[in-house]
Design an enzyme around this catalytic site. Structure first.
Site, PDB file in Angstrom:
ATOM      1  N   ALA B  61       0.819  -1.226   0.000  1.00  0.00           N
ATOM      2  CA  ALA B  61       0.000   0.000   0.000  1.00  0.00           C
ATOM      3  C   ALA B  61       0.845   1.265   0.000  1.00  0.00           C
ATOM      4  O   ALA B  61       0.536   2.227   0.685  1.00  0.00           O
ATOM      5  CB  ALA B  61      -0.959  -0.007   1.186  1.00  0.00           C
ATOM      6  N   HIS B  64       4.844   4.754  -4.546  1.00  0.00           N
ATOM      7  CA  HIS B  64       6.290   4.939  -4.664  1.00  0.00           C
ATOM      8  C   HIS B  64       6.634   6.133  -5.543  1.00  0.00           C
ATOM      9  O   HIS B  64       5.920   6.429  -6.485  1.00  0.00           O
ATOM     10  CB  HIS B  64       6.925   3.699  -5.321  1.00  0.00           C
ATOM     11  N   VAL B 187     -11.664 -17.197 -17.901  1.00  0.00           N
ATOM     12  CA  VAL B 187     -11.445 -17.502 -19.309  1.00  0.00           C
ATOM     13  C   VAL B 187     -10.742 -18.855 -19.403  1.00  0.00           C
ATOM     14  O   VAL B 187      -9.659 -19.039 -18.828  1.00  0.00           O
ATOM     15  CB  VAL B 187     -10.605 -16.416 -19.999  1.00  0.00           C
ATOM     16  N   LYS B 264      16.253  -7.802   0.504  1.00  0.00           N
ATOM     17  CA  LYS B 264      15.668  -6.470   0.531  1.00  0.00           C
ATOM     18  C   LYS B 264      15.214  -6.057   1.920  1.00  0.00           C
ATOM     19  O   LYS B 264      15.070  -4.880   2.195  1.00  0.00           O
ATOM     20  CB  LYS B 264      14.494  -6.384  -0.454  1.00  0.00           C
TER      21      LYS B 264
END
Lengths: 401, 472
Positions: B61, B64, B187, B264
């Site tokens: 959320a 950026h 689909v 990260k």
């Protein structure tokens, strides 16, 4: 709209109604009880089972009847009970902001009694891993879904697992079975009395390790103390117990909390750190039966009346803490007057040795007869809290087996 | 304009679409909204029963700036443009955004040494406003930070946003501007053809001149239906913890980790709902449905969060969830036009997809033109104003005038999140009504608070039965 009342009680459950009843009867002036739900009475309203004392003729009272009586008593005593009114925050000392269908209000009171109760920690707060399907409830939500007043549209499920071993788990089992739901198992981390659950298998020393299912719950993986796991097929899981006070208003004011209970710290007369603000009932500890909460509400009334009479707010007491296998103790502060202590063990304790100490000095030491259970508090009479040095360090209540 | 979840799809002549966008996540909905500004017959279809039900609903959320994107990539350009477009769009439509700014906090010498390089990279991405903060400056900005923070890079412009309202605003505007939204409409086969492709769905056949694949995690599978195998999507799971509102005062910025050789790392960020979020983990998986959390994942998050913001761990956890982002083994979006097939694939849209969504949509409109679509003249889309879910903006329970007009906006049903009966009723009667209780939560926050439905669950279910899908 700005108004002033003498006493504002937030929460019309057993504790709030009991406080209001006593206060109104004693001539405290305008006593107003706020209830955010559409009906007053609190949690007992949803507990359609006996166990709430006896009526005038000695017959057993169920939760809804108990709640009705409590509301009637408050009204008869002259208190105002308003439902569908939410206290959303503080506008200043002793002044609350309210939201109701009739509009916004700002109400100032000479005394505020917080009786906002408690809730069960849901699955997320317990950090139970797995997927996020439908069919995951607390026992509070289960009770509301199956309340007799509610028209039965959506069945709870077909096969349920109940987590927890306390009486509230037994009630959940009973509620589920009454609703036609098969209870596959009760999963309890601690030791529980299997017989209390009748024919339902009880997995003791076992925790829920993972939930499965997309859309709807399909099963829970449980893990025993020895690390072995098994997956139980079910479409409903009910997490019970593990109480946390609904302390939102208390914290929003900045009232200090007791670490063990997460309720606001009060002295033996239910005074918080803020002059004029009191806290009673399961907001202080959670998980106590309605009569215990109601007794606290009644007991708080004397101190409220003293305040209204203009008597000074006492200085802060000495904090009380626990040591050893005890989960919490209330009140969180001790003053000059000896008061009973309510103590909750962390686990089952057989004939424990209880101690009260301060600054390394043992004030009291006594072996209790019988067994303490983690779902039941033990009430220590006022002599346990006598002899405290008001200028000293924290009072520590300890236990050993 | 229509929204359907059941029943057969439109058939016969005149039922052909100029464009069918497959996938009603934040990207697909943005594309449908952009196309809806032209006189085109457009359909937006999704296998789920609601919009934004996949990757879009469970992310960090964050709006950026794109300061740390790889310069020169398509992603870097679209994130930068998207940040500008979505910031403006949010103001116009009422999507809650709080521009709190971000701090990249260095916890060791190696991380501190990396900060100047990150500032330089930001500059190459067009962000020149970053600034180095000393340990003392950092401490005064974030007094609750754990011990050991050495320095930080301040990144103004980073913001927190409501991801649910964003997707819903796009889809709502698309539908009100004439797009057909078909939900519960997986689909299953595609029969490419000229002038129409035929999409075989669970609910019948759709015919379309042009196709857009915005299938997120399933973009590779949809490509395969069309006969292309350009990349593989690997789901990367991110587990997240959301802490109680009382934690909100502990943090003022988005606290980003400094990317390093050990991965990260996790971030701590406020949410627009007044909570604090901790996460995400990064786990490469193979199962595209593995949106569960794990004991190890949650324990690891708590450990890392406790170092960043020790007091956080004393607060209650409100919600725990996991999302899957679409990794494709290439550090860029995989957006490609296939003119011969009149087909555009929008793949590899990673965690920046929310920010970039409006820019991606503009880009795709251009690619469709390259595929022979004449969009025709542009017209203003239908106006939308979304209900506010953000704590920093006025909410109905505090609005005296609104309550005076309609007392149901003074009747709080979900007490933890202070959601009123009026808001729930409005969501259930909105352009795109929720397909279930979770969809209702994403539109109102009902049942999303600290008690997770203990108090209001039964009441909310009753309202859903009374006014919602259950009543139809």
């Amino acid at each position: 709209m700005n108004r002033t009342v003498d006493v504002l009680v937030v929460g019309a459950g057993p504790a709030g109604l009991a406080a209001a009843t006593r206060l109104a009867a004693a001539g405290a002036g305008r006593v107003e009880v706020l209830e955010r739900e559409r009906a007053a009475g609190g949690v007992p309203r949803h507990c359609a089972r006996p166990g709430f004392g006896a009526d005038a003729l000695g017959g057993p009272l169920d939760g809804p009847a108990y709640a009705r009586r409590a509301v009637r008593a408050a009204l008869r005593a002259g208190a105002t009970v308003r439902t569908g009114v939410s206290a959303t925050g503080w506008a200043g000392p002793l002044t609350l902001d309210l939201t109701a269908p009739s509009g916004l209000e700002r109400v100032r009171a000479r005394a505020v009694v917080l009786a906002t109760g408690a809730r069960e920690r849901p699955r997320s707060a317990r950090l139970v891993p797995g997927s996020r399907p439908a069919g995951v409830l607390t026992s509070g939500e289960l009770q509301r879904l199956t309340a007799p007043s509610r028209r039965w549209r959506e069945p709870v499920g077909k096969r349920a697992v109940v987590v927890g071993g306390e009486p509230v788990a037994r009630n959940a089992v009973r509620t589920l079975r009454a609703a036609g739901v098969e209870v596959v198992a009760v999963v309890a981390e601690g030791r529980v009395r299997r017989a209390a659950f009748g024919p339902v298998p009880v997995l003791v020393g076992t925790a829920v390790a993972e939930l499965h299912g997309r859309g709807r719950l399909t099963g829970v993986t449980v893990q025993a103390g020895d690390g072995r796991t098994a997956t139980l097929r079910c479409d409903t899981v009910v997490f019970t117990g593990d109480w946390i006070p609904d302390h939102e208003l208390a914290r929003a004011y900045g009232l200090p909390l007791v670490p063990g209970t997460r309720g606001p710290a009060t002295d033996g007369a239910f005074r918080t750190a803020e002059p004029g603000v009191f806290a009673v009932g399961n907001l202080l500890h959670g998980g106590e039966p309605a009569p215990v909460a109601a007794a606290e509400g009644r007991a708080a009334a004397d101190a409220v009346l003293a305040l209204l009479d203009g008597r000074p707010w006492p200085t802060r007491g000495v904090p009380v803490e626990t040591a050893g296998p005890l989960r919490w103790v209330t009140p969180g502060l001790l003053g000059p007057v000896s008061v009973p202590l309510l103590v909750r063990p962390e686990r089952r304790l057989v004939r424990p040795l209880l101690t009260v100490g301060q600054d390394g000095v043992v004030l009291r030491r006594e072996r209790l007869d019988g067994t303490l259970a983690p779902w039941r508090s033990v009430r220590l009479p006022p002599r346990w809290s006598s002899g405290v040095d008001l200028a000293g360090g924290p009072v520590v209540v300890g236990a050993e087996e | 304009m229509s929204v359907s979840r059941t029943g057969p799809l439109p058939v016969g002549s005149g039922a052909e679409y100029d464009v069918v966008v497959v996938g009603a996540g934040v990207v697909g909905s943005a594309i449908a909204r952009t196309l809806a500004r032209h006189p085109l017959r457009v359909a937006l279809v999704d296998a789920a029963n609601d919009v934004g039900d996949g990757t879009s609903k469970a992310n960090t959320a964050i709006l950026h700036t794109g300061f740390d994107a790889t310069p020169g990539t398509l992603e870097a350009r679209l994130v930068r443009e998207g940040h500008r477009l979505l910031s403006a769009y949010a103001r116009e439509t009422g999507i809650p955004v709080e521009p709190v700014g971000a701090l990249l906090v260095a916890w060791d010498e190696q991380q501190r040494a990396a900060l100047p390089r990150l500032a330089e990279k930001a500059a190459r991405n067009g962000h020149h406003a970053t600034r180095m903060l000393t340990a003392a400056e950092l401490r005064s900005r974030e007094p609750h930070l754990g011990p050991g923070a050495l320095a930080a890079l301040e990144v103004p412009g980073e913001a927190v946003i409501c991801p649910w309202t964003t997707t819903l605003a796009y889809a709502t505007q698309a539908v009100r501007s004439g797009v057909d939204l078909h939900l519960d409409c997986r689909v299953e086969k595609v029969r490419p053809g000229d002038p129409y492709h035929r999409l075989v769905t669970r609910r019948g056949v759709l015919r379309a001149r042009h196709l857009v694949n915005a299938c997120g995690l399933h973009a590779d599978a949809f490509d395969a239906l069309v006969g292309r195998e350009d990349f593989t999507v690997t789901p990367r799971r991110g587990q997240l913890l959301v802490f109680d509102k009382f934690a909100r005062d502990l943090v003022r910025h988005i606290l980003l980790p400094v990317p390093g050789p050990l991965g990260k790392g996790v971030l701590v960020a406020p949410t627009v709902y007044g909570n604090v979020m901790l996460g995400p983990t990064a786990e490469d998986l193979t199962d595209k449905t593995a949106t569960g959390t794990t004991a190890e994942g949650l324990a690891g998050l708590r450990e890392q969060g406790g170092r960043i913001l020790p007091a956080l761990l004393d607060e209650e956890v409100t919600a725990v969830y996991a999302g899957l982002r679409a990794a494709t083994g290439q550090e860029d979006y995989r957006i490609a036009a296939h003119p011969a097939l009149r087909y555009v694939t929008v793949g590899g849209i990673r965690s920046t997809g929310l920010t970039a969504s409006l820019a991606i949509a503009e880009h795709v409109r251009g690619l469709l033109a390259d595929c022979g679509l004449d969009p025709g003249p542009e017209r203003p889309p239908a106006r939308v104003r979304m209900p506010n879910l953000g704590e920093a903006f006025p909410r109905p329970y505090r609005d005296a005038r609104l309550i005076a007009r309609d007392p149901e906006f003074g009747e709080i049903v979900c007490h933890c999140e202070r959601v009123t009966r009026g808001e729930i009723r409005a969501a259930l009667a909105s352009t795109i009504p929720p397909g279930g209780l979770d969809g209702l939560r994403r539109r109102t926050r009902a049942r999303g608070g600290r008690c997770q439905g203990n108090h209001c669950g039964a009441e909310v279910r009753a309202l859903f039965e009374e006014y919602g899908e259950g009543a139809r």
